[in-house]
Design an enzyme around this catalytic site. Structure first.
Site, PDB file in Angstrom:
ATOM      1  N   LYS A  80     -16.979  30.309  77.378  1.00  0.00           N
ATOM      2  CA  LYS A  80     -18.144  29.552  77.842  1.00  0.00           C
ATOM      3  C   LYS A  80     -18.484  28.364  76.952  1.00  0.00           C
ATOM      4  O   LYS A  80     -19.255  27.489  77.358  1.00  0.00           O
ATOM      5  CB  LYS A  80     -19.349  30.480  77.987  1.00  0.00           C
ATOM      6  CG  LYS A  80     -19.166  31.576  79.017  1.00  0.00           C
ATOM      7  CD  LYS A  80     -18.893  31.028  80.421  1.00  0.00           C
ATOM      8  CE  LYS A  80     -18.862  32.146  81.452  1.00  0.00           C
ATOM      9  NZ  LYS A  80     -18.635  31.648  82.821  1.00  0.00           N
TER      10      LYS A  80
ATOM     11  N   SER B 103     -14.574  42.297  80.710  1.00  0.00           N
ATOM     12  CA  SER B 103     -14.128  41.320  81.713  1.00  0.00           C
ATOM     13  C   SER B 103     -12.670  40.926  81.456  1.00  0.00           C
ATOM     14  O   SER B 103     -11.896  40.714  82.400  1.00  0.00           O
ATOM     15  CB  SER B 103     -15.023  40.082  81.706  1.00  0.00           C
ATOM     16  OG  SER B 103     -15.085  39.505  80.426  1.00  0.00           O
TER      17      SER B 103
END
Length: 316
Positions: free
Chosen positions: A47, A276
């Site tokens: 991110k 994830s």
């Protein structure tokens, strides 16, 4: 080597692509699994790429100025990245996050000086969550509506074109160059849809025959932090930045299999990643065992570090 950097902004991207040799050996896999290790970014997640891209785009458009204020809804990693880069660039940042994520996420965001608000403490968001079986997208939509009414600038990662744009400009290019164009498959978990859309679009433009594989949680499982189900959700809950034309196949990752894969790679190749990433690895395992992928290069994006999951049961 030998260079002095002036800001963590300069450290974003160019993360290593590592072949998981022992993971392949232990599981009897005959394809080449190439892990894109995004925990090498400054705040230990992928991110960072979109945080910088979105902030710099907002700066160029005059939407934020030094000393200014912006907000964002997040499942953790985007909030952490925005908190870090907001500090570096002199902004005040207000993150809104679910209470259901790992304890480490809250602590890291606060360590960067951001004043964290939990979604569940916002009445409008709590109502939306209750009415939609705890769906993160519904909760964030309610918060964004409230902030818009207050005139607060929101980065809006779910719909901000600089989310997939940042990956098109960096992640996809890096994978292509690091493999000398010899990449056959890209595997990515889907949260906002930005990673797979931007990276996949770049790779498809280079070689239309590259297979793009999207990974989502099993039906009814909403606690794989950072990824969300998209194949059977209402249109208004569909990830805004997910390009439906870019992926060739969707693989569903059960939570227990995602955790198992994360544990396996920690013990085979010394790679500590989150759930994830485990979901993406699980999908890569399934693909690698198909006869048509024998000897092929399967690039799998591992979004963050396992250090953000130590308070959970992931490694127990």
């Amino acid at each position: 080597m030998g260079k002095i950097y002036n800001s963590i902004v300069e450290l974003v991207g160019n993360t290593p692509l590592l072949r998981l040799n022992r993971f392949e050996e232990e599981l009897g896999i005959e394809a080449n699994i190439l892990a894109k290790l995004e925990y090498f970014n400054p705040t230990s997640s992928i991110k960072d790429r979109i945080a910088v891209a979105m902030i710099e785009d907002a700066e160029a458009a005059g939407k934020i100025k030094k000393g200014g204020f912006f907000a964002e809804t997040t499942s953790g990693n985007t909030g952490i990245s925005l908190a870090a880069f907001a500090t570096v660039k002199g902004y005040k940042f207000q993150p809104y996050m679910s209470k259901n994520v790992s304890e480490e996420r809250s602590k890291v965001i606060r360590a960067y000086g951001a004043d964290l608000v939990y979604q569940e403490d916002v009445p409008e968001a709590k109502k939306a969550l209750d009415e939609n079986n705890g769906d993160f997208v519904a909760g964030t939509a309610a918060i964004k509506k409230k902030l818009a009414e207050q005139g607060v600038f929101v980065m809006n990662q779910m719909f901000n074109p600089k989310n997939p744009g940042g990956h098109y400009e960096s992640t996809g290019k890096e994978i292509w160059e690091d493999t000398d164009g010899k990449v056959d498959v890209l595997v990515s978990s889907v949260g906002t849809g930005g990673t797979i859309s931007g990276t996949g679009r770049y790779l498809k433009e280079k070689n239309p025959d590259i297979k793009i594989i999207a990974v989502e949680p099993a039906a009814g499982e909403f606690d794989i932090t950072g990824i969300h189900r998209f194949s059977d959700v209402p249109e208004n809950h569909f990830p805004g930045n997910l390009d439906r034309a870019v992926y060739d196949e969707v693989i569903t990752a059960p939570q227990d299999e995602a955790k198992k894969a994360a544990r396996e790679v920690a013990r085979t190749d010394g790679i500590l990643v989150g759930v994830s990433s485990g979901a993406a690895l699980y999908a890569a395992k399934l693909l690698a065992k198909r006869p048509e992928y024998k000897g092929k290069n399967i690039a799998v994006i591992l979004p963050d570090t396992g250090l953000r999951y130590l308070s959970t049961d992931l490694f127990e």
